[in-house]
Structures are given as C-alpha cells and as structure tokens.
Scaffold this active site. Structure first.
Site, PDB file in Angstrom:
ATOM      1  N   LYS A  34      -6.543  -4.909  -1.780  1.00  0.00           N
ATOM      2  CA  LYS A  34      -6.797  -3.482  -1.972  1.00  0.00           C
ATOM      3  C   LYS A  34      -7.196  -3.207  -3.417  1.00  0.00           C
ATOM      4  CE  LYS A  34      -1.939  -2.409  -2.982  1.00  0.00           C
ATOM      5  NZ  LYS A  34      -0.784  -1.549  -2.680  1.00  0.00           N
ATOM      6  N   ARG A 132       8.684   6.319   0.885  1.00  0.00           N
ATOM      7  CA  ARG A 132       7.286   6.702   0.726  1.00  0.00           C
ATOM      8  C   ARG A 132       6.702   7.096   2.082  1.00  0.00           C
ATOM      9  NH1 ARG A 132       3.466   2.557  -2.552  1.00  0.00           N
ATOM     10  NH2 ARG A 132       3.903   1.271  -0.721  1.00  0.00           N
ATOM     11  N   TYR A 261     -12.401   8.255 -34.799  1.00  0.00           N
ATOM     12  CA  TYR A 261     -11.976   9.652 -34.693  1.00  0.00           C
ATOM     13  C   TYR A 261     -10.600   9.894 -35.299  1.00  0.00           C
ATOM     14  CZ  TYR A 261     -15.715  10.318 -31.210  1.00  0.00           C
ATOM     15  OH  TYR A 261     -16.916  10.401 -30.560  1.00  0.00           O
TER      16      TYR A 261
END
Length: 368
Positions: A34, A132, A261
């Site tokens: 996955k 879950r 930055y």
C-alpha cells in the site's frame, strides 16, 4: 538523468522478503504494498516480488484504486484491499478480481442488494483492540451466521491488526491475540467456515511467533526497517531506498552571512555552502532545518538554513566541492550511513512516514 532521485535496491527487497519468509516458519506471506509500496513504487516492487521463485501468496493494499492499478500488471496474484467494501466500490471487486474487506454487518446488505452474479471474495476484519475498524469480537458469530445466507459472498479469510506489537511491552498485544483466539475458537465450535487466518504485522513477525497463523503481513520490514526501536532485530534487514542528489551550486560565504529564509543560519566563520535540488516538495521536512546531515565525498556535513520548497544547503566548511558531485541524503558510503531512522528520531516519527513522504517529483531508479 535527474539531479535528485531515489535508488530502490531490488536485491535488498528480495533479501528482506526471504528473511521474513524464513522467520515465518511455513506461514504464507501477504506482502503489503500500500501507499505506493511505502514510497518505493508499488508497480515495480509488486512485479519483482511476484516474480520470485517463492512469491508472496497475496499482495495487500489500502485502497481499491491501488489494487485496480496493480491488476493491470499482475493479472493472477490475489490482491487484498484493506479498505471497506461499499456501494461506491463493490462492482470493482468482481471486475478486477479483488478480495475485499468486511468490517461491519451493514455491509452484508450492500452485497445482498448489489445484484452481483458471481461470488464476491472477502476477508473479515475483527477489531480485537486496535480501535479503528472491524467487527468487535462479540459481533463476529452473528455476522457469519448472517453472511452464510448470502449467495453471492465467499469468505476467504479472517484477520485482525495489532496496536502495540512494535512496543517492548507486549501485554496488550497478547491480550489482542487472546481475543482473536477466542473468536476463532468460537467459530470453530460452531463449524463456521472462515477461510484463512492472518494477524502478524512487522512487529509481530519479529516478536510474536504465536500470531503467525496461515499468513503473515509484512509491511515496513519488507523495505528494510524495524517498526520501532523497541522490537527485537530477530530478522536482519537492509534498507531498500537510497535518496541521492547532486550539487547544483557551491559558494564561498563570509562569517556573519545568513543562509535561506528567516536567517535561521548565520555563519560563525567563513565557509563553503553548497546547494542541492531537494526540498520540502520532495519530502524533506522543514523541521529538519539545521538538523539533518548528508554524505559528500566520504564525509558528513551539516544542513544549513531553512529547508525550502525546492532546495536545501549544506555547510562544507573549508572543503570546496564542485557542481555535479554526489550527495547522499539516505544511504551509505564506506564509512558512514544515514537512514530513515536518523530523520525519524529528529522528527519524532517513524520510517514509514519518511519513505512514504518522498514525493512523486523524485524519480525512482531500480537496481539490483
């Protein structure tokens, strides 16, 4: 050739797979690919695993779309989808010969009313403590009783998922396993056909051999990482992904100059500053600013200045490098190694997030 890229070592993938297979002592393997094989490239990883002398018995993904894509390249291998079957996706399971997951008794009505002519292949997910998705243990027997009444349904397996198998304290994992064992015993006592059984994720493969059952489900361990610092290292593993870049620019800067930055990096002395074309758009988390390291020319150098979208800088001190020279972000040279755990420890996360986070903008090259 791109200036920044990930190198995916298929020999290391095969090594990890074989180590897992050996550890599993005769159980089959459902290889979890996955999330684009945890960032490694699901197509290439799956094709290579399926082509091994002893391939996985099945592959598993999270989403229906992932399985449909893989089916284009692998027409025959079983594909298990962890996501729940719904009215929106049910037709794809038969069209592409996928195995779905049932997590709720209400899904049985979806299947019954679907009008599917052939049997739908599914696995049943039991929530033994993950909290879950899945049937609670006291719902399982009723679920199977109702499922037996549906003509166009074939249950090929039953599984659960551990919440703490990667922790040193295995007491909760053992509690989950006891809950699951009771479910299986109840089904057996009622002569229910539930198919195959699987539970062991990477942590359980390492440390809970009593959870192996018919199949094990390795995920992050396939890709060369232990799931936490608290598991054993009972299987030798090799990281599968290296992250490589090349120097774009090299500049000599003065003491007191700032880099990037917000001027978060001020040079304390004169130094050479190199830049490479990788940034947070590529998976370099901004919280690695002034914290991460890289290997250049056999030495370790500190990152300098705020991580930007497309570029990061490193301080190489009095050592001058030329544009085009190799920079290792994840990987090793003869003397040093940087892996996803180095980043994970700085970010208080896990290697899963690091490898999954290397974005699609970074091309993958496959080697053996």
């Amino acid at each position: 050739m791109y200036n920044s890229y990930a190198v995916v070592n298929l020999s290391n993938l095969e090594f990890n797979y074989n180590q897992i297979r050996r550890k599993a002592k005769g159980s089959g393997v459902i290889a979890v690919v996955k999330a684009d094989a945890y960032g490694h490239g699901a197509k290439e990883v799956s094709i290579n695993l399926a082509g091994l002398a002893t391939p996985p018995e099945s592959l598993a993904v999270a989403r229906t779309e992932e399985a449909i894509e893989l089916r284009q390249y692998l027409p025959d291998i079983p594909l298990l989808v962890f996501d729940s079957i719904s009215e929106n996706n049910i037709r794809y399971y038969q069209e592409f010969n996928l195995e779905g997951t049932l997590t709720d008794i209400r899904q049985l009505k979806v299947i019954k009313d679907s009008g599917l002519k052939q049997k739908l292949n599914v696995h049943v997910k039991v929530d033994t403590g993950m909290g879950r998705v899945g049937l609670f243990p006291d719902q399982v027997l009723k679920f199977f009783t109702e499922a037996e009444k549906i003509q166009n349904l074939r249950i090929n397996g039953i599984y659960t998922h551990f919440a703490t198998s990667d922790e040193k304290d295995k007491s909760y994992a053992h509690l989950q396993l006891e809950n699951f064992d009771r479910v299986i015993s109840s089904l057996k006592s009622h002569s229910v056909n539930y198919g195959s059984i699987h539970a062991a994720n990477s942590g359980a493969i390492l440390d809970l051999p009593e959870s192996y059952f018919d199949y094990v489900r390795p995920g992050i361990s396939l890709y060369g990482y232990y799931p936490s610092h608290e598991t054993s290292e009972s299987i030798p593993l090799k990281p599968v992904m290296n992250l490589i870049s090349h120097i774009s620019s090299s500049r000599f800067m003065k003491k007191g100059d700032s880099v990037s930055y917000s001027r978060r990096y001020i040079l304390s002395e004169d130094a050479n500053i190199i830049s490479i074309p990788l940034g947070y758009a590529d998976g370099i988390n901004r919280r690695l600013t002034n914290r991460m390291k890289a290997l250049i020319g056999g030495e370790v150098y500190d990152q300098a200045g705020t991580v930007t979208m497309d570029r990061i800088m490193f301080n190489t001190g009095n050592k001058k490098f030329n544009p085009g020279e190799k920079v290792i972000l994840l990987g090793e040279d003869k003397n040093h190694r940087i892996d996803a755990w180095n980043w994970s420890d700085l970010l208080e996360t896990i290697p899963y997030e690091i490898t999954c986070g290397i974005s699609k903008r970074v091309p993958r090259y496959y080697v053996r």
